[in-house]
Design an enzyme around this catalytic site. Structure first.
Site, PDB file in Angstrom:
ATOM      1  N   ILE A  58     -50.065  26.009  40.550  1.00 39.16           N
ATOM      2  CA  ILE A  58     -49.837  27.064  39.559  1.00 39.16           C
ATOM      3  C   ILE A  58     -50.111  28.455  40.138  1.00 39.16           C
ATOM      4  O   ILE A  58     -49.601  29.452  39.621  1.00 39.16           O
ATOM      5  CB  ILE A  58     -50.688  26.758  38.301  1.00 39.16           C
ATOM      6  CG1 ILE A  58     -50.088  27.335  37.046  1.00 39.16           C
ATOM      7  CG2 ILE A  58     -52.124  27.169  38.486  1.00 39.16           C
ATOM      8  CD1 ILE A  58     -50.727  26.807  35.767  1.00 39.16           C
ATOM      9  N   ASN A 101     -60.058  20.191  49.584  1.00 44.92           N
ATOM     10  CA  ASN A 101     -61.346  20.859  49.432  1.00 44.92           C
ATOM     11  C   ASN A 101     -62.342  19.890  48.800  1.00 44.92           C
ATOM     12  O   ASN A 101     -61.986  19.118  47.910  1.00 44.92           O
ATOM     13  CB  ASN A 101     -61.188  22.102  48.552  1.00 44.92           C
ATOM     14  CG  ASN A 101     -60.303  23.145  49.215  1.00 44.92           C
ATOM     15  OD1 ASN A 101     -60.340  23.311  50.431  1.00 44.92           O
ATOM     16  ND2 ASN A 101     -59.497  23.831  48.420  1.00 44.92           N
ATOM     17  N   GLN A 152     -63.963  23.373  46.049  1.00 49.69           N
ATOM     18  CA  GLN A 152     -63.191  22.471  45.188  1.00 49.69           C
ATOM     19  C   GLN A 152     -63.384  22.915  43.744  1.00 49.69           C
ATOM     20  O   GLN A 152     -64.522  23.132  43.307  1.00 49.69           O
ATOM     21  CB  GLN A 152     -63.681  21.030  45.367  1.00 49.69           C
ATOM     22  CG  GLN A 152     -62.859  20.023  44.560  1.00 49.69           C
ATOM     23  CD  GLN A 152     -63.339  18.582  44.745  1.00 49.69           C
ATOM     24  OE1 GLN A 152     -64.360  18.330  45.393  1.00 49.69           O
ATOM     25  NE2 GLN A 152     -62.597  17.652  44.182  1.00 49.69           N
ATOM     26  N   HIS A 174     -57.003  15.765  45.590  1.00 52.21           N
ATOM     27  CA  HIS A 174     -55.680  16.374  45.761  1.00 52.21           C
ATOM     28  C   HIS A 174     -55.579  16.968  47.158  1.00 52.21           C
ATOM     29  O   HIS A 174     -56.560  17.478  47.699  1.00 52.21           O
ATOM     30  CB  HIS A 174     -55.398  17.447  44.695  1.00 52.21           C
ATOM     31  CG  HIS A 174     -56.438  18.521  44.606  1.00 52.21           C
ATOM     32  ND1 HIS A 174     -57.640  18.334  43.965  1.00 52.21           N
ATOM     33  CD2 HIS A 174     -56.460  19.796  45.070  1.00 52.21           C
ATOM     34  CE1 HIS A 174     -58.365  19.445  44.034  1.00 52.21           C
ATOM     35  NE2 HIS A 174     -57.677  20.351  44.708  1.00 52.21           N
TER      36      HIS A 174
HETATM   37  P1  AMP Z   1     -59.066  23.174  44.624  1.00 47.72           P
HETATM   38  O1  AMP Z   1     -59.636  24.560  44.526  1.00 47.72           O
HETATM   39  O2  AMP Z   1     -58.873  22.674  46.001  1.00 47.72           O
HETATM   40  O3  AMP Z   1     -59.819  22.220  43.735  1.00 47.72           O
HETATM   41  O4  AMP Z   1     -57.591  23.312  44.098  1.00 47.72           O
HETATM   42  C1  AMP Z   1     -57.214  23.247  42.763  1.00 47.72           C
HETATM   43  C2  AMP Z   1     -55.837  23.822  42.720  1.00 47.72           C
HETATM   44  O5  AMP Z   1     -55.247  23.432  41.493  1.00 47.72           O
HETATM   45  C3  AMP Z   1     -55.767  25.362  42.753  1.00 47.72           C
HETATM   46  O6  AMP Z   1     -54.982  25.777  43.863  1.00 47.72           O
HETATM   47  C4  AMP Z   1     -55.133  25.728  41.416  1.00 47.72           C
HETATM   48  O7  AMP Z   1     -54.263  26.823  41.519  1.00 47.72           O
HETATM   49  C5  AMP Z   1     -54.405  24.445  41.050  1.00 47.72           C
HETATM   50  N1  AMP Z   1     -54.212  24.222  39.639  1.00 47.72           N
HETATM   51  C6  AMP Z   1     -55.132  24.302  38.652  1.00 47.72           C
HETATM   52  N2  AMP Z   1     -54.576  23.980  37.472  1.00 47.72           N
HETATM   53  C7  AMP Z   1     -53.281  23.679  37.711  1.00 47.72           C
HETATM   54  C8  AMP Z   1     -52.190  23.273  36.894  1.00 47.72           C
HETATM   55  N3  AMP Z   1     -52.316  23.108  35.578  1.00 47.72           N
HETATM   56  N4  AMP Z   1     -51.002  23.056  37.495  1.00 47.72           N
HETATM   57  C9  AMP Z   1     -50.847  23.230  38.816  1.00 47.72           C
HETATM   58  N5  AMP Z   1     -51.843  23.601  39.641  1.00 47.72           N
HETATM   59  C10 AMP Z   1     -53.039  23.832  39.096  1.00 47.72           C
END
Ligand code: AMP
Length: 112
Positions: free
Chosen positions: A30, A86, A93, A99
């Site tokens: 996102i 992460n 994270q 992910h």
């Molecule tokens: P992390 O910081 O490695 O846990 O990454 C989480 C990622 O999820 C971040 O890059 C956010 O931008 C992404 N994210 C959070 N909510 C959503 C969502 N609803 N759809 C797509 N990506 C998301």
């Protein structure tokens, strides 16, 4: 379970899905940090790499093959790209469902 990535995989929350099968889903981040930035997740709720269990070996291997396939479909396989997961506070994270960020489409530096 109150997990946004479980909700995306259950279709309770919308996402821009680029790949899906019975075990894995890949959708656009996102808040992309590069022209191509997708997140590949197992549908099974695993909180992070540190929670992967021996019985998840096949699933995690499959996830890597999906990353290969998606990299080709996004057209970043020849120029290269980065896969990042992460873990915990120092890893920054923010979503506690395993992910892998697949990031590409521009020259990356070590600080991204
Ligand atoms: P992390 O910081 O490695 O846990 O990454 C989480 C990622 O999820 C971040 O890059 C956010 O931008 C992404 N994210 C959070 N909510 C959503 C969502 N609803 N759809 C797509 N990506 C998301």
């Amino acid at each position: 379970m109150d997990c946004i990535f479980c909700k995306i995989s259950n279709k309770e929350l919308p996402a821009n899905i680029v790949y899906e099968d019975d075990q894995v889903i890949v959708f656009r981040d996102i808040q992309p940090i590069a022209p191509e930035h997708v997140l590949a997740i197992p549908k099974k709720h695993i909180p992070s790499l540190m929670a992967i269990q021996p019985e998840d070996k096949e699933l995690v291997g499959h996830l890597h093959l999906v990353l290969q396939k998606v990299a080709k479909e996004l057209g970043v396989d020849e120029d290269g790209f980065r896969v990042v997961t992460n873990i915990g506070p120092h890893g920054q994270q923010t979503v506690f469902h395993l992910h892998y960020h697949l990031i590409g489409g521009r020259q990356l530096n070590w600080n991204m």
